[in-house]
Design a protein around this motif. Sequence first.
Motif, short mmCIF file in Angstrom:
data_model
loop_
_atom_site.label_atom_id
_atom_site.label_comp_id
_atom_site.label_asym_id
_atom_site.label_seq_id
_atom_site.Cartn_x
_atom_site.Cartn_y
_atom_site.Cartn_z
N ASP A 142 -45.28 48.41 28.72
CA ASP A 142 -43.91 48.84 29.01
C ASP A 142 -42.94 48.20 28.03
N GLY A 143 -41.91 48.97 27.68
CA GLY A 143 -40.88 48.44 26.78
C GLY A 143 -41.15 48.72 25.32
N ILE A 144 -42.37 49.20 25.00
CA ILE A 144 -42.74 49.51 23.62
C ILE A 144 -43.14 50.98 23.57
N TYR A 145 -42.46 51.74 22.73
CA TYR A 145 -42.60 53.19 22.69
C TYR A 145 -43.23 53.64 21.37
N TRP A 146 -44.03 54.73 21.45
CA TRP A 146 -44.69 55.29 20.28
C TRP A 146 -44.44 56.80 20.26
N SER A 181 -34.33 49.49 18.00
CA SER A 181 -33.87 49.35 19.38
C SER A 181 -33.54 50.72 19.96
N MET A 182 -34.12 51.03 21.11
CA MET A 182 -33.87 52.30 21.77
C MET A 182 -32.42 52.42 22.23
N HIS A 203 -41.12 51.49 18.75
CA HIS A 203 -39.70 51.42 19.12
C HIS A 203 -39.62 50.58 20.39
N TYR A 204 -38.57 49.79 20.52
CA TYR A 204 -38.49 48.81 21.60
C TYR A 204 -37.27 49.05 22.47
#
Length: 362
Positions: free
Chosen positions: A353-357, A130-131, A263-264
């Motif tokens: 959107d909402g999902i990070y790499w 979780s970010m 990462h979310y």
Amino acid sequence: MQRSPVDKPPFTLGDIKKAIPPHCFHRSVIKSFSYLLHDLAIAAGLLYFALVGIPALPSILRLVAWPLYWAAQGSVLTGVWVIGHECGHHAFSDYLLLDNLVGLVLHSALLTPFFSWKYSHRRHHANTGSMEKDEVYVAKKKSALPWYTPYVFGNPVGRLVYIALQLTLAWPLYLAFNLSGQPYPRLVTCHYDPYSPLFSDQERVQVLVSDAAILAVLLALHRLTAAYGLWWVVRVYGVPVMIVGALFVLITYLHHTHRALPHYDSSEWEWLRGSLATVDRDYGVLNRVLHNVTDTHVLHHLFPSMPHYHAMEATRAARPVLGEYYKFDRTPIIEATWREAKECMYVEPRERDGIYWYNNKF
């Protein structure tokens, strides 16, 4: 390695548990103590070698013997630390009081505040990936990076200095100042402060117990220093404990840092997907020394109260259910450390959107 899937898994935690033999969830006091006593016996043998064997060697051989002692003792004591970590997850036995007592003794002896770390680590397990809420190795967005980041990480010398500082200072700075942890709206967030936002009102007394135990160990070290000298304490105890911190930082860093891991933010995060956003690694012979905490970490995030001596069997049983959601990277550890420091500088959303790499382009 292909990216981990980010859609809702076609299985539940219950499905994974059904695939694992029931005995893997059984905690045995006798078996847990057998591993602990095994580690302590080896550590005692190495200590005897340091106190009796090394001084008897010719001076030129002592220059070789001390680094060998430090590497061996640091690795074995990291295994002891891992057993203390299991106590924090109530994976040592069926008796919570026993787990707390054993964990308090083991972690305090290695200068880790047991209850303080136990509670912040529990929040990490509850919010992995979780970010906004994860507690450690919180990925940074590009906009949050300082201006000098590309100059430090973009060249080999800066990268090497970063890795060296991370392995030597990251653990004490995390405990003292919450370095790399979730930011809180106060000047200092500290594991030794019972009124830190890391802890609830019900946890503050146990944080004080951890502090008292650490102070007792520091007092013992002060007396040893007065009796035998600072250099004696540093070479017999200090350097191995520094290696424990370095190994622990390295292991957790590589478990949670990889370009294949998502990462979310709050719009996408859910517990199961976040818990699967980690990767197992291969440390060779150290896998066994470290009680397989290295190559069963995915399983550990799903069932943290499972004892380590069942984790390998449980991982093999769970992998067919996990499918592409399970990640294992066999890249040699030195190469992997260098690669992740180079490639994993910040996170950004890609196709969704909402999902990070992780990325490293500036």
